[in-house]
Structures are given as C-alpha cells and as structure tokens.
Write a protein that holds these residues in place. Structure first.
Motif, PDB file in Angstrom:
ATOM      1  N   ILE A 117     112.900 -14.601  17.871  1.00  0.00           N
ATOM      2  CA  ILE A 117     112.244 -15.157  19.064  1.00  0.00           C
ATOM      3  C   ILE A 117     113.232 -16.099  19.736  1.00  0.00           C
ATOM      4  O   ILE A 117     113.881 -16.908  19.065  1.00  0.00           O
ATOM      5  CB  ILE A 117     110.959 -15.920  18.701  1.00  0.00           C
ATOM      6  CG1 ILE A 117     109.965 -14.999  17.982  1.00  0.00           C
ATOM      7  CG2 ILE A 117     110.324 -16.508  19.954  1.00  0.00           C
ATOM      8  CD1 ILE A 117     108.741 -15.738  17.476  1.00  0.00           C
ATOM      9  N   GLN A 118     113.337 -15.997  21.061  1.00  0.00           N
ATOM     10  CA  GLN A 118     114.208 -16.883  21.835  1.00  0.00           C
ATOM     11  C   GLN A 118     113.377 -17.626  22.887  1.00  0.00           C
ATOM     12  O   GLN A 118     112.686 -17.003  23.694  1.00  0.00           O
ATOM     13  CB  GLN A 118     115.306 -16.073  22.539  1.00  0.00           C
ATOM     14  CG  GLN A 118     116.274 -15.391  21.578  1.00  0.00           C
ATOM     15  CD  GLN A 118     117.266 -14.499  22.294  1.00  0.00           C
ATOM     16  OE1 GLN A 118     117.063 -14.125  23.462  1.00  0.00           O
ATOM     17  NE2 GLN A 118     118.345 -14.148  21.616  1.00  0.00           N
ATOM     18  N   ILE A 119     113.452 -18.947  22.852  1.00  0.00           N
ATOM     19  CA  ILE A 119     112.761 -19.798  23.825  1.00  0.00           C
ATOM     20  C   ILE A 119     113.817 -20.548  24.619  1.00  0.00           C
ATOM     21  O   ILE A 119     114.674 -21.230  24.042  1.00  0.00           O
ATOM     22  CB  ILE A 119     111.810 -20.780  23.121  1.00  0.00           C
ATOM     23  CG1 ILE A 119     110.781 -20.001  22.289  1.00  0.00           C
ATOM     24  CG2 ILE A 119     111.112 -21.680  24.140  1.00  0.00           C
ATOM     25  CD1 ILE A 119     109.892 -20.880  21.442  1.00  0.00           C
ATOM     26  N   ARG A 120     113.753 -20.443  25.962  1.00  0.00           N
ATOM     27  CA  ARG A 120     114.806 -20.989  26.819  1.00  0.00           C
ATOM     28  C   ARG A 120     114.290 -22.034  27.796  1.00  0.00           C
ATOM     29  O   ARG A 120     113.115 -22.046  28.183  1.00  0.00           O
ATOM     30  CB  ARG A 120     115.485 -19.874  27.624  1.00  0.00           C
ATOM     31  CG  ARG A 120     116.371 -18.969  26.808  1.00  0.00           C
ATOM     32  CD  ARG A 120     117.140 -18.019  27.703  1.00  0.00           C
ATOM     33  NE  ARG A 120     117.938 -17.068  26.928  1.00  0.00           N
ATOM     34  CZ  ARG A 120     118.690 -16.126  27.451  1.00  0.00           C
ATOM     35  NH1 ARG A 120     118.771 -16.001  28.781  1.00  0.00           N
ATOM     36  NH2 ARG A 120     119.372 -15.303  26.679  1.00  0.00           N
ATOM     37  N   SER A 121     115.247 -22.874  28.202  1.00  0.00           N
ATOM     38  CA  SER A 121     115.044 -23.805  29.301  1.00  0.00           C
ATOM     39  C   SER A 121     116.361 -23.931  30.043  1.00  0.00           C
ATOM     40  O   SER A 121     117.418 -24.068  29.418  1.00  0.00           O
ATOM     41  CB  SER A 121     114.580 -25.171  28.793  1.00  0.00           C
ATOM     42  OG  SER A 121     114.422 -26.074  29.869  1.00  0.00           O
ATOM     43  N   ASN A 463     126.087 -21.749  44.785  1.00  0.00           N
ATOM     44  CA  ASN A 463     126.836 -22.489  43.768  1.00  0.00           C
ATOM     45  C   ASN A 463     125.874 -23.464  43.100  1.00  0.00           C
ATOM     46  O   ASN A 463     125.302 -24.336  43.768  1.00  0.00           O
ATOM     47  CB  ASN A 463     128.005 -23.254  44.398  1.00  0.00           C
ATOM     48  CG  ASN A 463     129.114 -22.333  44.853  1.00  0.00           C
ATOM     49  OD1 ASN A 463     130.002 -21.991  44.082  1.00  0.00           O
ATOM     50  ND2 ASN A 463     129.058 -21.930  46.121  1.00  0.00           N
ATOM     51  N   THR A 464     125.713 -23.316  41.786  1.00  0.00           N
ATOM     52  CA  THR A 464     124.709 -24.097  41.066  1.00  0.00           C
ATOM     53  C   THR A 464     125.257 -24.535  39.710  1.00  0.00           C
ATOM     54  O   THR A 464     125.960 -23.779  39.040  1.00  0.00           O
ATOM     55  CB  THR A 464     123.423 -23.265  40.855  1.00  0.00           C
ATOM     56  OG1 THR A 464     122.929 -22.818  42.118  1.00  0.00           O
ATOM     57  CG2 THR A 464     122.350 -24.084  40.168  1.00  0.00           C
ATOM     58  N   ASP A 465     124.913 -25.759  39.326  1.00  0.00           N
ATOM     59  CA  ASP A 465     125.254 -26.291  38.007  1.00  0.00           C
ATOM     60  C   ASP A 465     123.980 -26.325  37.166  1.00  0.00           C
ATOM     61  O   ASP A 465     122.960 -26.900  37.592  1.00  0.00           O
ATOM     62  CB  ASP A 465     125.837 -27.700  38.121  1.00  0.00           C
ATOM     63  CG  ASP A 465     127.108 -27.721  38.958  1.00  0.00           C
ATOM     64  OD1 ASP A 465     127.897 -26.767  38.840  1.00  0.00           O
ATOM     65  OD2 ASP A 465     127.307 -28.681  39.721  1.00  0.00           O
ATOM     66  N   ILE A 466     124.046 -25.739  35.957  1.00  0.00           N
ATOM     67  CA  ILE A 466     122.858 -25.596  35.116  1.00  0.00           C
ATOM     68  C   ILE A 466     123.176 -26.023  33.690  1.00  0.00           C
ATOM     69  O   ILE A 466     124.277 -25.780  33.175  1.00  0.00           O
ATOM     70  CB  ILE A 466     122.367 -24.123  35.106  1.00  0.00           C
ATOM     71  CG1 ILE A 466     121.971 -23.677  36.516  1.00  0.00           C
ATOM     72  CG2 ILE A 466     121.188 -23.938  34.171  1.00  0.00           C
ATOM     73  CD1 ILE A 466     121.543 -22.227  36.584  1.00  0.00           C
ATOM     74  N   LEU A 467     122.204 -26.655  33.043  1.00  0.00           N
ATOM     75  CA  LEU A 467     122.248 -26.892  31.607  1.00  0.00           C
ATOM     76  C   LEU A 467     121.394 -25.811  30.951  1.00  0.00           C
ATOM     77  O   LEU A 467     120.175 -25.762  31.160  1.00  0.00           O
ATOM     78  CB  LEU A 467     121.703 -28.282  31.257  1.00  0.00           C
ATOM     79  CG  LEU A 467     121.584 -28.586  29.751  1.00  0.00           C
ATOM     80  CD1 LEU A 467     122.952 -28.514  29.081  1.00  0.00           C
ATOM     81  CD2 LEU A 467     120.912 -29.928  29.519  1.00  0.00           C
ATOM     82  N   ARG A 468     122.026 -24.976  30.176  1.00  0.00           N
ATOM     83  CA  ARG A 468     121.313 -23.855  29.552  1.00  0.00           C
ATOM     84  C   ARG A 468     121.071 -24.162  28.070  1.00  0.00           C
ATOM     85  O   ARG A 468     121.992 -24.528  27.337  1.00  0.00           O
ATOM     86  CB  ARG A 468     122.101 -22.559  29.712  1.00  0.00           C
ATOM     87  CG  ARG A 468     122.493 -22.281  31.157  1.00  0.00           C
ATOM     88  CD  ARG A 468     122.804 -20.833  31.380  1.00  0.00           C
ATOM     89  NE  ARG A 468     121.634 -20.008  31.148  1.00  0.00           N
ATOM     90  CZ  ARG A 468     121.648 -18.675  31.157  1.00  0.00           C
ATOM     91  NH1 ARG A 468     122.783 -18.031  31.354  1.00  0.00           N
ATOM     92  NH2 ARG A 468     120.553 -17.994  30.950  1.00  0.00           N
ATOM     93  N   MET A 469     119.830 -23.965  27.627  1.00  0.00           N
ATOM     94  CA  MET A 469     119.446 -24.250  26.245  1.00  0.00           C
ATOM     95  C   MET A 469     118.552 -23.137  25.714  1.00  0.00           C
ATOM     96  O   MET A 469     117.716 -22.596  26.455  1.00  0.00           O
ATOM     97  CB  MET A 469     118.725 -25.597  26.150  1.00  0.00           C
ATOM     98  CG  MET A 469     119.582 -26.803  26.516  1.00  0.00           C
ATOM     99  SD  MET A 469     118.658 -28.348  26.422  1.00  0.00           S
ATOM    100  CE  MET A 469     117.553 -28.157  27.838  1.00  0.00           C
ATOM    101  N   GLN A 470     118.726 -22.848  24.443  1.00  0.00           N
ATOM    102  CA  GLN A 470     117.912 -21.811  23.806  1.00  0.00           C
ATOM    103  C   GLN A 470     117.712 -22.142  22.332  1.00  0.00           C
ATOM    104  O   GLN A 470     118.669 -22.481  21.617  1.00  0.00           O
ATOM    105  CB  GLN A 470     118.546 -20.438  23.928  1.00  0.00           C
ATOM    106  CG  GLN A 470     117.803 -19.342  23.170  1.00  0.00           C
ATOM    107  CD  GLN A 470     118.431 -17.992  23.346  1.00  0.00           C
ATOM    108  OE1 GLN A 470     118.265 -17.347  24.383  1.00  0.00           O
ATOM    109  NE2 GLN A 470     119.162 -17.533  22.332  1.00  0.00           N
ATOM    110  N   LEU A 471     116.482 -22.022  21.877  1.00  0.00           N
ATOM    111  CA  LEU A 471     116.140 -22.136  20.458  1.00  0.00           C
ATOM    112  C   LEU A 471     115.744 -20.748  19.964  1.00  0.00           C
ATOM    113  O   LEU A 471     114.903 -20.091  20.581  1.00  0.00           O
ATOM    114  CB  LEU A 471     114.990 -23.118  20.251  1.00  0.00           C
ATOM    115  CG  LEU A 471     114.540 -23.362  18.800  1.00  0.00           C
ATOM    116  CD1 LEU A 471     115.661 -23.986  17.981  1.00  0.00           C
ATOM    117  CD2 LEU A 471     113.286 -24.221  18.749  1.00  0.00           C
TER     118      LEU A 471
END
Length: 475
Positions: A117-121, A463-471
């Motif tokens: 299972i992958q949960i993202r923000s 053009n976008t700056d993103i913080l990508r996180m996944q559990l």
C-alpha cells in the motif's frame, strides 16, 4: 475383537499335553489375524502371541507336579497375551488407510499472496499551482493525502510447466469528471508457459509489462523515485498491455535477477536476458482500435565482477502503429489506422554497492500535436534520465537509507493523452528512501517540475516546487 473359546481350550491343551525331555526348550505361537487359527510358525497375516515353555504332564504331574508348573499362572499369562493380541488387532483395524501417492500438489496448495500500500502527499512549496502531472493525479492545488496504490498479488505454480500471476489494483481512478478514486482495476493477469523444466525458455501470454525500459520494468514497490521518467514511460500506458512474449533466461541469470531484487539493490526482476513479443499497443485495459500489432524486443546483460560489484547494460526497441484519441476540431495527418510508433532505447545500471548509477535514453517517432494545436502529426522524440544513489545498509541502527538525485529530460509527446499533446520536461529530484524495517518504507524528496500541463489546451508550461512524500507498507 475376541478369540474363540475353542481356540483358548486348544491352546491350554497344547500347553499342558506337550512333553519334552529338555525343560529349557520353548515354543512360539502365532495367530492368524483373519481366520484366528493358531500356528507354531510365522507366516502371512500371523501375529505373534508369545513364547511358551512345554511341560510333561505324564511324568511331572504323576510325581505330584515336582517341576512346580502352575496351570493357574499359565492361564493368567495366556489371558494377558490374549488381551494384548486383541489390542494389536484393534489398532490395525482402526489405523487410517494410507493416502495414495500424488505426483503433484493442487495449485491452491502452492498459491502465494503478497502486496503493498502506498499513501502519498505532495504539498506545493512554490511556483505555479494550477498543474496536472500525468503520472500522479494527486499533484496539484487543493490536494492532500491519497492512496496511490493498493495492490494484492496472487501467484504460484500449476505443475512444472505453468505459473500464474494476477495483480489487481484497488486504488485506481475512473477518469470521469468527478475523479472517483479507489476503484479496483486489473493490472496483471498472465501465465508463464515453460518450454523447458529448467525455466530457461518460457512464453508469457496475457496482460503484463512490456519488456521496454529498465525503469518501466522496476516494480513500484522497489523503485526509489515515486514516478517513472516520462521519456521512456510514454511508450506504454501503465507499462502494460495484452500480448505474448518469449523470454530467454539462463539459470545463472535467473539467480542473479532474483538476487538483485531480494537484496534491495533495486533490480528490475526477471524479464529475460533476451525478450521478444507482440502486443496490442493501446495500453492496459483498453480495447484495440486498429488492426496492427506492436513488436518489441530487448536484450540485457548483468555481470558480476570479482569485487562483487554488479553492472547491467542493454538495448530495446519497439515498432507499431498507434491511433490517438482526438478532441473536437483536431485533425490528423494519418489514415484511419494511426501513426507510426517506433522507438529504440539503451540502459546502463551500476547497482548501489554502495554507490550506484542508473541511466536510460531513447529516440523515436510517434504521433504529436503540432505547435499550432490544430493537427496531430508524426514527429520525432527523444529523452531519458540519469540517477545517482548511495545505499547505507545500517543507518545508525535504524534500517536502510538510500539518498538519491535524479534528472530527467523529454522532448516529445504523450500519445495516450487526448490529442497527443507535446510535453517538454526538465525535472530535478533530490531526497531519500528510508526503510527502517522490511515492512515499512518512507520516501521524501524535493522535486522541481518544469513541464507542460497536459490537462487542457493550450497545454502551457509550468514551473513548480513540490515536497513529495510517500509511506509504503509491504506485506
């Protein structure tokens, strides 16, 4: 089960009437478990009752039983032997019948189940907010947590010549205007037919991954970056299609491909040292829309040096005809069967032991919306990526940590999107994957996106700056 009274009487008579000179001589008696007859010799179905000592009743008993034979004691001993015999016969009768020998187990006995299972923000840190990332619909304004994937995998063997693999995803989306999520959809459903018992030669038929691109073949469960690169992933919708593929994998390479995955070195799995096949070309879970099949072939060769370092390199190519979906007012230069769709790519991997590099590039031609946004034409494409990583096997006693940096470039089109819009990509990513225990993974990195918004015309750049996180949970 009881012994007939007549058998007992005969036994007592025999014991008391037999006379021999040597008092040390003994007599062994056997009973037939079927007929209950008494025998003095072993034989089929005969169960030993015991060992008996003969007596001379004509001599010894006439001398007032001078040998001290106690008939009462003998009777008690015979009754004890009788009970023991009855118990043995009962045990034989109650014993379960032996199961017939079976040459193979049921497929249900060998089926295995695993999943993840992958949960993202993906919070936006700066830049344009009205964005749409075709690889991850959770990227954009007004989005928070999302289940990216929830997959169960059922796999196993049916005999020596067939194995199966079925993988549904329970976090797919409908693609409708309300963008309903967490819908079950099939990802893989295929069987491997082994032409030889050593599994060197096999044919895979069904819906499965197309053997093109190293990163495409990497499982989302094993890949470091959350999404695959656009340049090679744009060849195949969801990396899968319905087709038939031949794979050749020598025994030593089978073991190496397995090791590269099991050891956490981010291998791609066993998709053959050599592969060749045909497939529809319209993407997974989509109906075929022309009479042409795509053809694909791939060769890859991993090698292990004396130092233990493993390196892999290879080449792949595909060719077919693709018919993109077109919106109202968009013309097309091709006939009804679609556009030429051809690519050739190369890959090279230095596995992280501890430092690693991974790179791919491909070139080709395919359908693309023209600059004016009025017509779909055949155009060239090229692009790829390079990724550097460092594997720390013991991060201060808290599992495995892999820092990485990735750059990708693509100058081409996304043929599976409506109107096959152009996508010019120059992205940077830098972060880490942390696995404190094998069951849990956490990935976080900064992503600087420079690409086209493929949601609606005129498909402007953003053009976008993103913080990508996944559990991620592995089970």
């Amino acid at each position: 089960m009881n012994i007939n009274a007549a058998v007992m009487a005969a036994l007592l008579t025999m014991a008391s009437a037999t006379a021999i000179a040597d008092s040390s001589q003994t007599l062994e008696l056997y009973v037939d478990s079927n007929t209950k007859q008494i025998f003095s010799e072993p034989g089929p179905n005969r169960v030993k009752m015991g060992t008996f000592k003969p007596v001379d009743d004509t001599a010894e008993f006439r001398s007032d039983n001078s040998a001290g034979i106690d008939l009462v004691e003998m009777k008690q001993s015979l009754e004890l032997k009788q009970r023991e015999l009855e118990e043995k016969l009962d045990q034989i009768a109650m014993a379960p019948a032996p199961k017939p020998a079976s040459s193979s187990k049921s497929w249900a006995d060998t089926m295995k189940v695993r999943g993840y299972i992958q949960i993202r923000s993906n919070p936006i840190l700066g830049g344009d907010k009205q964005v749409r990332h075709q690889a991850d619909r959770s990227i954009g304004d007004n989005t928070n947590l999302m289940i990216r994937r929830m997959r169960l995998i059922f796999y196993g063997d049916i005999g020596e010549r067939l194995s199966y693999y079925i993988q549904p995803d329970f976090a797919s989306r409908t693609g409708s205007s309300d963008n309903t999520g967490n819908i079950a959809q099939l990802r893989d459903a295929y069987g491997d037919i082994y032409l030889t018992k050593d599994r060197v030669h096999r044919i895979r038929v069904g819906q499965s991954k197309i053997p093109y691109s190293f990163e495409n073949l990497q499982s989302s469960q094993n890949r470091i970056a959350l999404d695959r690169n656009d340049a090679l992933n744009s060849c195949c919708k969801d990396e899968r299609d319905l087709g038939a593929f031949y794979y050749y994998t020598p025994k030593d390479k089978q073991e190496m491909f397995k090791y590269l995955v099991d050891s956490g070195l981010k291998g791609s799995g066993n998709y053959g040292m050599f592969a060749f096949g045909v497939y529809n070309g319209t993407g997974a879970n989509r109906d075929e829309n022309n009479d042409n099949m795509h053809v694909v072939s791939r060769f890859t060769y991993p090698v292990k040096f004396e130092s233990g370092q493993i390196v892999e390199a290879g080449i792949q190519a595909l060719s077919g005809t693709f018919k993109p979906n077109r919106g109202t007012g968009i013309a097309a230069d091709s006939g009804t069967d679609g556009f030429k769709d051809q690519r050739v790519g190369v890959h090279a991997v230095l596995y992280p032991q501890p430092f690693g590099l991974q790179a791919e590039w491909n070139w080709g031609r395919g359908p693309s919306l023209n600059d004016a946004g009025t017509r779909v034409e055949e155009k060239s494409l090229n692009g790829g990526y390079i990724q550097a990583m460092y594997k720390i096997n013991d991060f201060y006693g808290y599992g495995v940590l892999i820092p990485f940096v990735k750059w990708q470039y693509y100058d081409g089109a996304q043929k599976f999107e409506t109107n096959a819009p152009q996508n010019h990509v120059k992205d940077w990513e830098a972060g880490f994957e942390w696995q404190p225990v094998p069951e849990i993974e956490f990935t976080a990195y900064y992503s600087k996106l420079d690409r086209n918004n493929l949601a609606t015309a005129p498909y402007d750049k953003y053009n976008t700056d993103i913080l990508r996180m996944q559990l991620q949970y592995n089970f």
